[in-house]
Design an enzyme around this catalytic site. Structure first.
Site, PDB file in Angstrom:
ATOM      1  CE1 TYR B  44      -4.041  -1.620   0.301  1.00 23.36           C
ATOM      2  CE2 TYR B  44      -3.290  -2.546   2.362  1.00 23.36           C
ATOM      3  CZ  TYR B  44      -4.213  -2.498   1.342  1.00 23.36           C
ATOM      4  OH  TYR B  44      -5.280  -3.311   1.372  1.00 23.36           O
ATOM      5  CG  HIS B 200     -10.468   4.454   3.639  1.00 27.52           C
ATOM      6  ND1 HIS B 200     -10.714   5.788   3.466  1.00 27.52           N
ATOM      7  CD2 HIS B 200     -10.311   3.948   2.392  1.00 27.52           C
ATOM      8  CE1 HIS B 200     -10.692   6.081   2.174  1.00 27.52           C
ATOM      9  NE2 HIS B 200     -10.455   4.987   1.505  1.00 27.52           N
ATOM     10  NE  ARG B 230      -4.741   4.918  -4.099  1.00 24.23           N
ATOM     11  CZ  ARG B 230      -5.293   3.796  -3.633  1.00 24.23           C
ATOM     12  NH1 ARG B 230      -6.587   3.623  -3.637  1.00 24.23           N
ATOM     13  NH2 ARG B 230      -4.539   2.833  -3.130  1.00 24.23           N
ATOM     14  CE1 TYR B 323     -10.630  -4.819   2.845  1.00 24.46           C
ATOM     15  CE2 TYR B 323      -8.965  -4.220   1.221  1.00 24.46           C
ATOM     16  CZ  TYR B 323     -10.152  -3.946   1.887  1.00 24.46           C
ATOM     17  OH  TYR B 323     -10.839  -2.814   1.588  1.00 24.46           O
ATOM     18  CE  LYS B 324      -5.150  -5.684  -2.727  1.00 24.85           C
ATOM     19  NZ  LYS B 324      -5.940  -4.538  -3.231  1.00 24.85           N
TER      20      LYS B 324
END
Lengths: 320, 354
Positions: B44, B200, B230, B323-324
């Site tokens: 990240y 978030h 981004r 998480y993904k």
């Protein structure tokens, strides 16, 4: 400098509003429309003052729906560093100037059931744009506007003519004053309070509202700080490897720019946070004048805002 | 006007993002796919850069990319909305930001794709023509009663990607309007009204790294006329745009049906090109989240991407793969991709090698 491109503009009107205030109108040099903006926004006007570059922020006071041009009002400050003097003495219709894209640090909260506005003197200017915008959107607002006397109460008659009983006027010399405690007590739930004017007025309005239990999120204020005049000092820029001499009537940011360093900024008045710099070494006293850094940061002597703050001592090194 | 009346331009593919999944990238679309990894590993970061016009033909060429999937994506959005109208919500104070977004998209489309879109203005009397979708509407700018939907819904039914609108106040951003039908497993209905750190909160690791504090500070100072962008990315089985929590029961189980035989066709890299624009009249921030899907099979046709994706997936921290949502299939992905990684060095940046 930061981000957005500048707007090349031409001054089309300079109007003497009263003995201290002049109004300036800018249109785009290429004849195109100005960007839309939100009431409460300011623009930074660049001045080329005999080789010295000055950048001052002024609230936009024209109707945000009018994209044909921008208007600002400038109060002459005879004891200031010279920006307002330049605008008054040197800026004439036909002159080309660069202005920044609009930036808003004093936005309306559009959730408000009612917008209560309190203005002192030249602090009226952001409200003129906000009222025009709210009028177009059908928003409910009420203005309380205090000035020294009838002569200096810029735009009072025009605003009364436009908005009638929503405008309340007060003249110091006639012994009139806003009865603030009563005014604040009588507001409906969901009212947001906005104040713009001299520091003393802002403190008075905010502290009165806080004492009455107004929620913090419903209080809005804007005070542009002119960078204060002080003693000359020296600052070392660690990343650029340059030592800069800051003159007595120059801000640290201006001196850095004059040395050819491209430093970030937006409001140049200690409010937005864009120019925040880390302090590496400081043998002496950091003179903080901004509204941005927290008390902890100031106490830790870890950061400084070059747009308004100064230094007194033998050695200052910042990360820039 | 009905989509069946759409003017026919063979550029736009007729395809589906559900059922038989006829979605596919043409060879030209593969070449311009926004591969999101500039290096062989990934972590990240705030990774924002100015959203300025980029390489001709790339997804960065224009402020908003309209590609061969446009008409079919808009049909998919209408289908998802018909099933669940709460995918589009706008709190009352966000209407002005909706008008700002409508103006931004209409002006950009008309300027960048004059063959498909036209905008004519006479003061506040506007005339909008969208040929691919067969729309020809006259309306009054800032007057909601002259449009069939609210301004944000009206324009985002005609623009690819999800959109959220963030109000700015109290030194924070608040997600208070959005059109969200092609999301990577998050819900507008759940998040609406939240502050920046609240929405978030589910993201692992990044909070501790201070990414969100820095990102918020940066965004609060985002200037009109200086948009930024981004990338974000994840993995999706089958080219399904609507991977929503609301419909997880329908698509979640598909992850268990992946095999060494079908992974090339069914596993897709899902890339989001996220852009951020300061809006002029409302001072809100528009956040378009544009989703691009590419099957592994098509992706490995570019040798550089095949090598790099293999390395990224292999080295990704477990928290991120969890998480993904692809920790379960990671070994299968690595096995498949390893066939295309000969260990050769990759060139810098994300562009495919010529």
């Amino acid at each position: 400098m930061s981000g957005a491109s500048k707007i090349p503009a031409i001054v089309t009107e300079v109007v003497e509003v009263n003995s201290l205030i002049k109004r300036f109108r800018f249109v785009r040099e290429d004849g195109g429309p100005m960007p839309g903006f939100s009431g409460g926004s300011h623009t930074v006007v660049e001045m080329e003052d005999d080789g010295r570059r000055r950048l001052n922020a002024y609230s936009l006071m024209s109707d945000p729906a009018d994209r044909s041009g921008y208007e600002i009002s400038v109060r002459r400050d005879d004891g200031g560093r010279g920006g307002s003097m330049f605008m008054h003495a040197r800026v004439k219709p036909g002159m080309r100037m660069q202005i920044s894209q609009p930036v808003n640090l004093f936005g309306l909260d559009l959730r408000a059931k009612k917008h209560l506005m309190i203005a002192g003197g030249i602090g009226i200017t952001p409200f003129i744009a906000q009222m025009a915008q709210l009028d177009g959107l059908g928003g409910r607002f009420e203005l309380h506007y205090a000035a020294r006397d009838r002569e200096l109460g810029a735009y009072m008659n025009e605003l009364s003519a436009r908005y009638g009983e929503r405008v309340h006027r007060y003249y110091d010399t006639e012994g009139q004053a806003i009865d603030l405690p009563t005014l604040l007590k009588g507001q409906p739930l969901g009212t947001h309070l906005y104040v713009c004017g001299p520091k003393g007025m802002i403190n008075w309005v905010l502290s009165t509202a806080q004492k009455q239990g107004w929620p913090k999120g419903a209080l809005h204020s804007e005070e542009f700080l002119a960078p204060p005049v002080g003693e000359a000092f020296q600052v070392d820029l660690a990343l650029s490897g340059v030592t800069v001499n800051v003159g007595a009537t120059q801000s640290m940011l201006e001196a850095i720019e004059a040395a050819g360093i491209d430093a970030p900024y937006l409001c140049r008045g200690g409010a937005c946070g864009q120019c925040e710099c880390k302090v590496r070494e400081a043998e002496g006293e950091l003179l903080h004048y901004d509204h941005w850094l927290s008390d902890e940061q100031k106490e830790a002597r870890s950061h400084i805002m070059p747009c308004v703050s100064r230094f007194k001592g033998s050695r200052l090194v910042i990360e820039l | 006007m009905s989509l069946d009346d759409a003017f026919k331009d063979p550029f736009f593919r007729d395809e589906s993002f559900f059922g038989k999944y006829t979605y596919k990238n043409s060879p030209a679309a593969i070449k311009r796919f926004p591969f999101p990894f500039p290096e062989d590993d990934y972590m990240y970061s705030v990774n924002m850069e100015p959203h300025v016009s980029g390489r001709p033909g790339s997804v960065f060429e224009h402020a908003f990319d309209v590609d061969e999937h446009y008409v079919s994506e808009m049909r998919d959005r209408a289908r998802v909305l018909a099933d669940d109208p709460l995918r589009c919500q706008s709190l009352p104070h966000m209407t002005l930001a909706g008008w700002d977004l409508l103006e931004l998209i209409m002006e950009s489309f008309a300027r960048d794709y004059p063959q498909w879109f036209e905008l004519h203005k006479d003061g506040n009397k506007w005339h909008w023509i969208n040929r691919p979708l067969g729309i020809d509407d006259k309306f009054t700018f800032l007057d909601e009663s002259t449009l069939p939907y609210g301004p944000m819904e009206y324009i985002t039914r005609q623009a690819q990607g999800d959109f959220t609108l963030q109000d700015q106040r109290e030194d924070n951003l608040w997600i208070e309007a959005g059109m969200v039908t092609s999301q990577a497993d998050w819900s507008l209905d759940f998040d609406i009204g939240m502050s920046f750190h609240e929405w978030h909160a589910p993201v692992p690791l990044a909070g501790k790294m201070g990414v969100f504090d820095r990102a918020l500070k940066f965004l609060l100072q985002l200037q009109h006329g200086a948009p930024v962008r981004r990338f974000n990315w994840t993995m999706t089985v089958d080219p399904l745009l609507d991977t929503s929590p609301e419909n997880y029961h329908k698509w979640g189980p598909s992850k268990t049906t992946l095999s060494a035989e079908n992974i090339g066709q069914r596993q897709h890299l899902r890339v989001e090109l996220q852009t951020l624009f300061r809006l002029p009249r409302s001072n809100a921030i528009a956040f378009p989240i544009r989703c691009y899907l590419i099957s592994f099979e098509d992706l490995v046709s570019q040798p550089k991407w095949a090598r790099r994706l293999h390395r990224v997936i292999k080295n990704l921290p477990d928290e991120l793969a969890t998480y993904k949502g692809f920790i379960r299939n990671r070994p299968l992905m690595i096995e498949y991709l390893s066939q295309f990684d000969d260990g050769a060095p990759t060139s810098p940046g994300w562009w495919a090698d010529e």
